[in-house]
Write a protein that holds these residues in place. Structure first.
Motif, PDB file in Angstrom:
ATOM      1  N   ASP A   1      29.973  28.876  44.695  1.00 57.23           N
ATOM      2  CA  ASP A   1      31.162  28.046  44.156  1.00 57.23           C
ATOM      3  C   ASP A   1      30.666  26.998  43.444  1.00 57.23           C
ATOM      4  O   ASP A   1      30.225  25.919  43.735  1.00 57.23           O
ATOM      5  N   TRP A   2      30.687  27.207  42.011  1.00 54.43           N
ATOM      6  CA  TRP A   2      29.910  26.385  41.006  1.00 54.43           C
ATOM      7  C   TRP A   2      31.112  25.193  40.565  1.00 54.43           C
ATOM      8  O   TRP A   2      30.619  24.536  39.496  1.00 54.43           O
ATOM      9  N   GLY A   3      31.891  25.035  41.154  1.00 53.48           N
ATOM     10  CA  GLY A   3      32.805  23.878  40.767  1.00 53.48           C
ATOM     11  C   GLY A   3      33.847  24.243  39.595  1.00 53.48           C
ATOM     12  O   GLY A   3      34.055  25.213  39.294  1.00 53.48           O
ATOM     13  N   TRP A   4      34.437  23.119  39.277  1.00 50.15           N
ATOM     14  CA  TRP A   4      35.583  23.241  38.513  1.00 50.15           C
ATOM     15  C   TRP A   4      35.325  22.682  36.919  1.00 50.15           C
ATOM     16  O   TRP A   4      34.541  21.611  36.948  1.00 50.15           O
ATOM     17  N   SER A   5      35.491  23.467  35.945  1.00 54.44           N
ATOM     18  CA  SER A   5      35.156  23.000  34.590  1.00 54.44           C
ATOM     19  C   SER A   5      36.285  22.170  33.977  1.00 54.44           C
ATOM     20  O   SER A   5      37.483  22.611  33.719  1.00 54.44           O
ATOM     21  N   GLU A   6      36.136  20.641  33.733  1.00 56.85           N
ATOM     22  CA  GLU A   6      37.190  20.064  33.442  1.00 56.85           C
ATOM     23  C   GLU A   6      37.488  20.267  31.941  1.00 56.85           C
ATOM     24  O   GLU A   6      38.659  20.117  31.520  1.00 56.85           O
ATOM     25  N   SER A   7      36.689  20.671  31.219  1.00 57.65           N
ATOM     26  CA  SER A   7      36.819  20.567  29.645  1.00 57.65           C
ATOM     27  C   SER A   7      37.586  21.844  29.512  1.00 57.65           C
ATOM     28  O   SER A   7      38.072  22.123  28.366  1.00 57.65           O
ATOM     29  N   ARG A   8      37.414  22.924  30.133  1.00 60.39           N
ATOM     30  CA  ARG A   8      38.150  24.076  30.192  1.00 60.39           C
ATOM     31  C   ARG A   8      39.215  24.399  31.034  1.00 60.39           C
ATOM     32  O   ARG A   8      40.080  25.683  31.051  1.00 60.39           O
ATOM     33  N   SER A   9      39.270  23.581  31.869  1.00 61.50           N
ATOM     34  CA  SER A   9      40.464  23.653  33.174  1.00 61.50           C
ATOM     35  C   SER A   9      40.410  25.036  33.661  1.00 61.50           C
ATOM     36  O   SER A   9      41.550  25.741  33.818  1.00 61.50           O
ATOM     37  N   GLN A  10      39.377  25.717  34.216  1.00 64.66           N
ATOM     38  CA  GLN A  10      38.857  26.688  34.978  1.00 64.66           C
ATOM     39  C   GLN A  10      37.746  26.655  35.833  1.00 64.66           C
ATOM     40  O   GLN A  10      37.089  25.857  35.561  1.00 64.66           O
ATOM     41  N   PRO A  11      37.504  27.573  36.782  1.00 60.36           N
ATOM     42  CA  PRO A  11      36.443  27.456  37.489  1.00 60.36           C
ATOM     43  C   PRO A  11      35.257  27.648  36.625  1.00 60.36           C
ATOM     44  O   PRO A  11      35.353  28.552  35.501  1.00 60.36           O
ATOM     45  N   VAL A  12      33.977  27.335  36.771  1.00 54.21           N
ATOM     46  CA  VAL A  12      32.802  27.513  36.178  1.00 54.21           C
ATOM     47  C   VAL A  12      32.377  28.875  35.998  1.00 54.21           C
ATOM     48  O   VAL A  12      32.159  29.359  34.905  1.00 54.21           O
ATOM     49  N   THR A  13      32.505  29.444  37.159  1.00 51.26           N
ATOM     50  CA  THR A  13      31.899  31.008  36.962  1.00 51.26           C
ATOM     51  C   THR A  13      32.854  31.957  36.076  1.00 51.26           C
ATOM     52  O   THR A  13      32.263  32.796  35.547  1.00 51.26           O
ATOM     53  N   GLU A  14      34.020  31.619  36.281  1.00 53.36           N
ATOM     54  CA  GLU A  14      34.991  32.222  35.312  1.00 53.36           C
ATOM     55  C   GLU A  14      34.651  32.152  34.032  1.00 53.36           C
ATOM     56  O   GLU A  14      34.755  32.799  33.149  1.00 53.36           O
ATOM     57  N   ALA A  15      34.508  30.778  33.637  1.00 53.78           N
ATOM     58  CA  ALA A  15      34.262  30.357  32.019  1.00 53.78           C
ATOM     59  C   ALA A  15      32.928  30.954  31.809  1.00 53.78           C
ATOM     60  O   ALA A  15      32.900  31.515  30.369  1.00 53.78           O
ATOM     61  N   LEU A  16      31.740  31.130  32.614  1.00 52.32           N
ATOM     62  CA  LEU A  16      30.435  31.634  32.295  1.00 52.32           C
ATOM     63  C   LEU A  16      30.704  32.777  32.040  1.00 52.32           C
ATOM     64  O   LEU A  16      30.104  33.494  31.047  1.00 52.32           O
ATOM     65  N   LEU A  17      31.709  33.746  32.859  1.00 50.98           N
ATOM     66  CA  LEU A  17      31.923  35.332  32.677  1.00 50.98           C
ATOM     67  C   LEU A  17      32.407  35.723  31.262  1.00 50.98           C
ATOM     68  O   LEU A  17      32.162  36.801  30.766  1.00 50.98           O
ATOM     69  N   GLN A  18      33.540  34.776  30.992  1.00 56.77           N
ATOM     70  CA  GLN A  18      34.072  34.998  29.836  1.00 56.77           C
ATOM     71  C   GLN A  18      33.226  34.667  28.748  1.00 56.77           C
ATOM     72  O   GLN A  18      33.306  35.663  27.810  1.00 56.77           O
ATOM     73  N   ALA A  19      32.197  33.923  28.626  1.00 54.37           N
ATOM     74  CA  ALA A  19      31.494  33.826  27.650  1.00 54.37           C
ATOM     75  C   ALA A  19      30.304  34.606  27.479  1.00 54.37           C
ATOM     76  O   ALA A  19      29.886  35.184  26.447  1.00 54.37           O
ATOM     77  N   LEU A  20      29.930  35.005  28.794  1.00 50.95           N
ATOM     78  CA  LEU A  20      28.751  36.069  28.634  1.00 50.95           C
ATOM     79  C   LEU A  20      29.395  37.457  28.307  1.00 50.95           C
ATOM     80  O   LEU A  20      28.570  38.215  27.615  1.00 50.95           O
ATOM     81  N   TYR A  21      30.423  37.858  28.294  1.00 48.76           N
ATOM     82  CA  TYR A  21      31.252  38.920  27.648  1.00 48.76           C
ATOM     83  C   TYR A  21      31.186  38.946  26.094  1.00 48.76           C
ATOM     84  O   TYR A  21      30.725  39.857  25.761  1.00 48.76           O
ATOM     85  N   TYR A  22      31.395  37.809  25.533  1.00 46.12           N
ATOM     86  CA  TYR A  22      31.223  37.850  23.945  1.00 46.12           C
ATOM     87  C   TYR A  22      29.861  37.605  23.572  1.00 46.12           C
ATOM     88  O   TYR A  22      29.215  38.407  22.681  1.00 46.12           O
ATOM     89  N   THR A  23      28.939  37.098  24.418  1.00 45.09           N
ATOM     90  CA  THR A  23      27.423  37.108  24.163  1.00 45.09           C
ATOM     91  C   THR A  23      26.677  38.391  24.191  1.00 45.09           C
ATOM     92  O   THR A  23      25.843  38.628  23.290  1.00 45.09           O
ATOM     93  N   ALA A  24      27.286  39.144  25.355  1.00 43.46           N
ATOM     94  CA  ALA A  24      26.536  40.618  25.120  1.00 43.46           C
ATOM     95  C   ALA A  24      26.666  41.400  24.234  1.00 43.46           C
ATOM     96  O   ALA A  24      26.103  42.259  23.916  1.00 43.46           O
ATOM     97  N   GLN A  25      28.053  41.139  23.722  1.00 41.20           N
ATOM     98  CA  GLN A  25      28.635  42.066  22.456  1.00 41.20           C
ATOM     99  C   GLN A  25      27.600  42.044  21.223  1.00 41.20           C
ATOM    100  O   GLN A  25      27.207  42.933  20.350  1.00 41.20           O
ATOM    101  N   TYR A  26      26.920  41.060  20.940  1.00 43.28           N
ATOM    102  CA  TYR A  26      25.903  40.856  19.920  1.00 43.28           C
ATOM    103  C   TYR A  26      24.293  40.726  20.528  1.00 43.28           C
ATOM    104  O   TYR A  26      23.618  41.102  19.564  1.00 43.28           O
ATOM    105  N   SER A  27      24.172  40.366  21.432  1.00 40.99           N
ATOM    106  CA  SER A  27      22.833  40.356  21.852  1.00 40.99           C
ATOM    107  C   SER A  27      22.433  41.508  22.510  1.00 40.99           C
ATOM    108  O   SER A  27      21.049  41.860  22.262  1.00 40.99           O
ATOM    109  N   ILE A  28      23.055  42.411  22.914  1.00 40.17           N
ATOM    110  CA  ILE A  28      22.596  43.893  23.265  1.00 40.17           C
ATOM    111  C   ILE A  28      22.042  44.609  22.236  1.00 40.17           C
ATOM    112  O   ILE A  28      20.914  45.165  22.075  1.00 40.17           O
ATOM    113  N   PRO A  29      22.979  44.660  20.949  1.00 41.79           N
ATOM    114  CA  PRO A  29      22.621  45.510  19.881  1.00 41.79           C
ATOM    115  C   PRO A  29      21.317  44.786  19.192  1.00 41.79           C
ATOM    116  O   PRO A  29      20.376  45.325  18.588  1.00 41.79           O
ATOM    117  N   TRP A  30      21.247  43.445  19.161  1.00 41.23           N
ATOM    118  CA  TRP A  30      20.420  42.692  18.569  1.00 41.23           C
ATOM    119  C   TRP A  30      18.911  43.076  19.317  1.00 41.23           C
ATOM    120  O   TRP A  30      17.971  43.123  18.824  1.00 41.23           O
TER     121      TRP A  30
END
Length: 324
Positions: free
Chosen positions: A83-112
């Motif tokens: 329970d990593w709290g609420w992200s005020e800048s994105r108005s969503q839970p922190v874990t949800e924001a991190l999972l969304q960002a990790l989805y886009y990071t993995a798309q270029y970091s895995i082939p790299w």
């Protein structure tokens, strides 16, 4: 100790290191001034109110009026309960924001990562096999060109040439593009190319130096005398022992680029990944989101170093952990 105990000790140490890094980050953010509190005081002063009362209300609203150790213990408890709290800048839970960002990071970091692990050692061994020839100079020049030029500057130049002048790649990142689509390949080819050229230099240098030592060894001469094909001889008798010292450089180089340079690449190409998420969280002083992203980067670094030690035993069976 045995291999199982060694892995368990490393995992336990990884938890300790993660806790130390997160604690330092928490204390630094706690000591930094909060822009929301300053903004509340300014608004109260402009409206003729009491700035000090506005500051107290804002601190109470954000839980900053509690003692530091209470906030820290609540934070530690939230880590283990995810329970990593609420992200005020994105108005969503922190874990949800991190999972969304990790989805886009993995798309270029895995082939790299796959391309770097594959091309770096191959270019180094090829360069050592043709040492001091024009092939060696071309391979070395290509590898160190990307290593020398700053990634963000190289990315801007490539985006200007291929995105603005020739219009063969999009200049803005489209989050709605399917992962396995030509559109996604077109918008990720430049970020992957920039990161690969930036990480292949150090990998190629180490593999070139190490393989140059092994290719003139007695077991390599014996293999050639027995009629072993050059491809098999270099793959088994040169590449395999070269990967043992190379894995240390490889992991460190990839982690440094992933944590540092990937941030710049995401900003240049507009990729909403972990690096850009962390950058925006720092600018807005979103404490929960900064701490959450710090945990993710720490976990990746610790796991990367653990996998490095495990790979040693695969590449060189002589390495064991019984005496550690």
């Amino acid at each position: 100790m045995g291999f199982g105990k060694y892995v368990g000790a490393r995992v336990l140490w990884a938890v300790v290191v993660s806790l130390i890094i997160t604690t330092i980050t928490f204390l630094l953010l706690a000591a930094a001034p909060n822009p929301a509190i300053r903004e509340a005081a300014t608004q109260a002063a402009l409206q003729g109110g009491d700035p000090s009362a506005a500051v107290e209300r804002e601190r109470e609203l954000r839980g900053l009026n509690q003692p530091l150790y209470v906030r820290y213990m609540d934070f530690i408890q939230s880590i283990y309960t995810l329970d990593w709290g609420w992200s005020e800048s994105r108005s969503q839970p922190v874990t949800e924001a991190l999972l969304q960002a990790l989805y886009y990071t993995a798309q270029y970091s895995i082939p790299w990562t796959v391309l770097t692990i594959t091309l770096g050692p191959l270019v180094g061994v090829y360069s050592a096999a043709n040492m001091y020839s024009w092939r060696d100079h071309v391979a070395t020049g290509f590898a160190f060109f990307g290593y020398a030029i700053p990634n963000f500057f190289f990315g801007i130049i490539l985006l200007l040439v291929f995105g603005v002048w020739f219009e063969v790649v999009p200049i803005s990142y489209d989050t709605s593009a399917p992962v396995f689509s030509l559109q996604n390949v077109r918008q990720l080819i430049l970020p992957v190319f920039v990161l690969v050229t930036g990480s292949i230099g150090a990998t190629m240098r180490v593999s070139r130096n190490e393989s140059a030592e092994f290719q003139n060894s007695d077991f390599m001469k014996t293999a050639k005398a027995k009629g072993v094909s050059p491809l098999r001889a270099y793959a088994y008798h040169v590449m395999r022992p070269t990967m043992v010292p190379l894995s240390t450089t490889l992991v460190g180089q990839l982690l440094a680029l992933f944590i540092g340079s990937s941030l710049l690449v995401e900003v240049v190409f507009g990729i909403p990944g972990l690096g850009r998420l962390t950058f925006n969280a720092l600018i807005s002083q979103d404490t929960n989101l900064v701490l959450g992203s710090t945990l993710v980067f720490t976990f990746i670094a610790v796991v990367g170093n653990l996998l490095e030690d495990l790979v040693f035993t695969v590449l060189d069976p002589r390495i064991n952990y019984d005496d550690r």
